[in-house]
Design a protein around this motif. Structure first.
Motif, PDB file in Angstrom:
ATOM      1  N   ASP A 169      -2.706  -0.479   2.978  1.00 42.79           N
ATOM      2  CA  ASP A 169      -2.111  -0.256   1.673  1.00 42.79           C
ATOM      3  C   ASP A 169      -0.595  -0.175   1.738  1.00 42.79           C
ATOM      4  OD1 ASP A 169      -4.619  -0.248   0.558  1.00 42.79           O
ATOM      5  OD2 ASP A 169      -4.870   1.916   0.739  1.00 42.79           O
ATOM      6  N   GLU A 170      -0.022   0.132   0.615  1.00 43.31           N
ATOM      7  CA  GLU A 170       1.419   0.087   0.394  1.00 43.31           C
ATOM      8  C   GLU A 170       2.224   0.905   1.404  1.00 43.31           C
ATOM      9  OE1 GLU A 170       3.741   1.990  -3.232  1.00 43.31           O
ATOM     10  OE2 GLU A 170       2.646   0.182  -3.808  1.00 43.31           O
ATOM     11  N   SER A 227       0.007  -7.544   1.141  1.00 41.46           N
ATOM     12  CA  SER A 227      -0.502  -6.257   0.669  1.00 41.46           C
ATOM     13  C   SER A 227       0.457  -5.077   0.813  1.00 41.46           C
ATOM     14  CB  SER A 227      -1.825  -5.928   1.385  1.00 41.46           C
ATOM     15  OG  SER A 227      -2.800  -6.885   1.090  1.00 41.46           O
TER      16      SER A 227
END
Length: 234
Positions: free
Chosen positions: A10-11, A128
């Motif tokens: 994720d980020e 992503s």
């Protein structure tokens, strides 16, 4: 437009703040998927050039990560219709591309800084860990994270040393590798006949022994073909 087969987490920290900085008209240094080096992005081409210390009107590549913006550019590309899906596949390989544009139908005005000598310099920077940036900003320009004449930054530390006084640096953290294993992106030209030619070796082709072999691989992935002289002499 989409991540490739590699699954990324994720980020990364700092992405939300970075989006606000881009919205305020500041350039940003971002990590790219390994084994690529870091890059500079901004909503205006001149901002990228200013950070890199070069003329503000110098040509800069444009990211065609947004489907709507890609669709707006397509009518200006001087390519066979059968090659367009292949170009999308190539963009998904994280390559930098040179795409021929039509003399009678120039691309949208906003991408003009990416056009030089009838060629549009394009890439797809979305992946992503920094996806929120690309999703919020459908129009982004980019270049390697370095001052002209210096090697592109391969790690966040190198990026901070080179450009940290000019703009914010998003730390790639677990994606940082040894400098010797990272390269700027490979640059591939697509001819008006839809055939591929290698203009610059880089991250994506470094494990291949010959331009022809690498381009044959790309052609198979994208359903395209290779030019008779696969390596650009210039």
């Amino acid at each position: 437009m989409q991540d490739g087969p590699t699954a990324y987490p994720d980020e990364l920290p700092g992405v939300a703040r970075a989006c606000d900085m881009l919205a305020a008209g500041q350039a940003l240094v971002v990590p790219n998927p390994p084994p690529m080096t870091y890059g500079v992005v901004a909503t205006q081409a001149w901002e990228v050039n200013a950070v890199k210390g070069r003329p503000v009107d110098q040509n800069v590549a444009v990211s065609l990560h947004d489907p709507s913006e890609w669709a707006a550019v397509v009518p200006s590309l001087d390519l066979p219709s059968r090659a367009l899906d292949g170009v999308v596949s190539l963009l998904g390989q994280r390559l930098s591309l040179l795409l021929p544009v039509r003399a009678d139908r120039p691309p949208p005005r906003w991408v003009a800084p990416a056009v030089r000598a009838g060629q549009l310099a394009a890439f797809d920077g979305r992946w992503s860990p920094t996806a929120a940036i690309w999703d919020r900003f459908p129009r982004l320009f980019g270049s390697s994270a370095n001052h002209t004449g210096w090697p592109p930054a391969a790690t966040a530390q190198e990026a901070r040393i080179a450009l940290g006084h000019e703009c914010e640096v998003i730390d790639g953290g677990p994606f940082d590798l040894e400098s010797s294993s990272r390269r700027a992106s490979t640059l591939v030209g697509v001819g008006r006949d839809g055939r591929l030619r290698l203009h610059r070796r880089g991250a994506q082709d470094q494990s291949w022994s010959s331009p022809g072999g690498y381009l044959a691989h790309l052609a198979a992935v994208a359903g395209m073909s290779v030019a008779e002289s696969p390596e650009d002499p210039g």
